[in-house]
Scaffold this motif. Sequence first.
Motif, short mmCIF file in Angstrom:
data_model
loop_
_atom_site.label_atom_id
_atom_site.label_comp_id
_atom_site.label_asym_id
_atom_site.label_seq_id
_atom_site.Cartn_x
_atom_site.Cartn_y
_atom_site.Cartn_z
N VAL A 528 -10.95 -46.26 57.80
CA VAL A 528 -9.67 -46.25 58.51
C VAL A 528 -8.69 -45.35 57.78
O VAL A 528 -8.90 -44.98 56.62
CB VAL A 528 -9.07 -47.68 58.63
CG1 VAL A 528 -10.02 -48.62 59.35
CG2 VAL A 528 -8.72 -48.23 57.24
N LYS A 533 -6.09 -48.05 54.03
CA LYS A 533 -7.17 -47.15 53.59
C LYS A 533 -7.48 -47.33 52.10
O LYS A 533 -8.65 -47.39 51.70
CB LYS A 533 -6.77 -45.69 53.86
CG LYS A 533 -7.76 -44.68 53.30
CD LYS A 533 -7.28 -43.25 53.54
CE LYS A 533 -8.23 -42.24 52.90
NZ LYS A 533 -7.79 -40.85 53.12
N GLU A 589 -8.15 -55.45 61.60
CA GLU A 589 -8.64 -54.46 62.57
C GLU A 589 -8.95 -55.12 63.91
O GLU A 589 -8.57 -54.62 64.97
CB GLU A 589 -9.89 -53.76 62.03
CG GLU A 589 -9.65 -52.91 60.80
CD GLU A 589 -8.70 -51.76 61.06
OE1 GLU A 589 -8.78 -51.13 62.13
OE2 GLU A 589 -7.85 -51.49 60.18
#
Length: 752
Positions: A528, A533, A589
Amino acid sequence: MALIVLLIILACIVFMVSALRYKLITIPTMNYFKSTLPALSQTEQEAMEAGDTWWDAELFSGKPNWQQWHQIDAPLLSDKEHRFIQTKLVHLLSILDEEQIQADKDLPESVWAYLKAEGFFAFIIPEKFGGLGFSAQANSTIVAKIASKSLSTAVTVMVPNSLGPAELLLHYGTESQQSHWLPKLASGEALPCFALTALDAGSDAGSIQDFGVVCEAEFEGELVLGLKVSWDKRYITLAPVATVLGLAFKVYDPEHLLGDCDSLGITCALIPTSREGVITGARHNPLNQGFMNGTTQGKEVFIPLDWVIGGRGGIGNGWKMLVSCLSAGRGISLPALSAGSAHLCTRTSSAYATVREQFGLPIAAFEGIQASLARISGLTYSIEACRQATAQAIDMKKSPAVITAIAKYHLTEMSRTVMNDALDIHAGKGIQKGPNNYLANNYMGIPISITVEGANILTRNLMIFGQGATRCHPYIFKEIQIIQNLEEDKAIKPFDKLLMAHLQHTSVNVLKALWFGITRAKFINAPVSGPTKRYYQKLTWLSTCLSVSSDLAMLRLGGSLKRREMLSARLGDVLSHLYLASCALKKYEHDGRQQGDLPSVCYAAEYSLAQGFRALDEFFDNFTHPVLAFLLKSWMHVTGHGCKVPSDTLVGKVCHVLVHSDAARERVSHLCSVGEQGAVYTMERAYQLAKETAKERAEFKAWLKNRADMLSLSYSEKIALAVSDKAITELQGKSLLDAENWRVKAISVDVF
């Protein structure tokens, strides 16, 4: 011709090199492995073979496949499960009174009847047997919601849907056993318990002294082959009221009626408690909780072989049955209890910190309170993410023993931390027992979750890494199997193949660990982009460090690593926090990257990364000589890992969202049962009214400031004067008065 000769020469060279490698590398290494690697007992091997690996193996490999992790679907409930939760469960929650249950030391008859009639004991039983056939996700969600209202009821519901007769019958029962017992268990006609723990057999279940002797005896007018069983069990939930007893014991066959062996091993059987010689009814008092828990005994109680789960073929297979089915308790029930308590703490603590004032401010404005609130929210997010992911693994027909052990240990411990923080925030309100105290009963019950299904000390020190290092490692378990199961001449070639792959795997990870340490993992590909991240990069780095450290530990200590519990526990902590952080990131997510959740996600990830790297450093400090420890740490993170506990700035962000965003607060505490009456509802109502009237309250306080002449007046009299003075409108005055009444009621405690 020359080409043929050249090929023959090359073939001879390859043969000679291979032979030399076998002689100089493979055989000495295999002999070293024989002497150092942990030898697996039969029970250990059965436990290893019964469980699966899942995401834990990826984390152990040093190169977790994050794309694969994200491709696992988000956990969902079926329409049928949603309807049950919105109707049957809502009604159950409305009729529960935990204070009364604890006073009576039992659930009311009406609650018992409702639980049986509506299938609360039949979640795991398929519909063809009259059960509900719910997913592990639904089972976990329902138990968690109940736990936020009544821990006694949650445990009562949890047990029949966990490790016990129904679970064992579904996996190992004969067709006749399933058709006889499962419909009765589904309808509530039969109420089950499962008896494993005895005086000298707790976490070490293999040491049970309860036994059955193979013999012939008369049963229902016929001479049949069976067992005379004697047992003395304790700590058995539902035993005092159970009508069918699941029992674990060892079987002996001194007359060799079943074969040539005297000792046949651990066996599980189902015995109606009405059977002559079965003793139940005596109760324990588990920290004043109202669920049934007690003892059961029997002396030379004869049972036919048909009562053994799996029939005659089930004799001696009890240990395999138990370890393969432990996921229900470790992976569903206990995480659910932890989540229910954590959601209760999050919902009520955020409300209490808003309505409770000191020094003229809501206590949520004070940084000391914020530190506890942020920890509550961040750990609750982590608990919920792990609960969902672990239940999902079980729904995928996995039996990940290491994952469920991680969930059991860390979620119960994190729940204890969350509860302690909640008690600190509530202060005096949290310690006065009574109907207005929504925390005390769950606070008292937390040690129960920590103790059952294997005490947490055992789970952390022996199971997570002790089993995980062997089972999750890509090569170790296979190497042990080859060494233990094959003769040396047959083992050389397959062992050599594994050894070369193992050496390549370790060498690559050693070099990667150095590179990641130099660069602080900044060049690792992440699945991502955006604010999360960096967490993926650091988790991959930590995974690589764990892989290298595990190989070093097993190479240096071999079988003695099992006895170096403090060392293995630290490596287990690294694996555990890798899993916990990855669960939090996966949930973020799958939930659509809710921005209101981001501070809690960051808190959960940073907390786990800090704990994971800290455990790794402590492992190095205690693993070997200080100089070598320094070199190892320098190799793994040359410039430091930079993983610290969540910052004060992040704490402030978590608290701001928790107090000011109703949507984010709902998501992080949605399992808390609020209802339409009771102490939690009162606190929630006071919280909502406080938020709705915040502007009017500020105006009223400004008008009231320095009005010493009003000290003796009641709040309602002050409101009336403010209205007459046109500082606030009459409607605002009514709203403020209503909010104050609810606030006072919410922060009040019981008197007797």
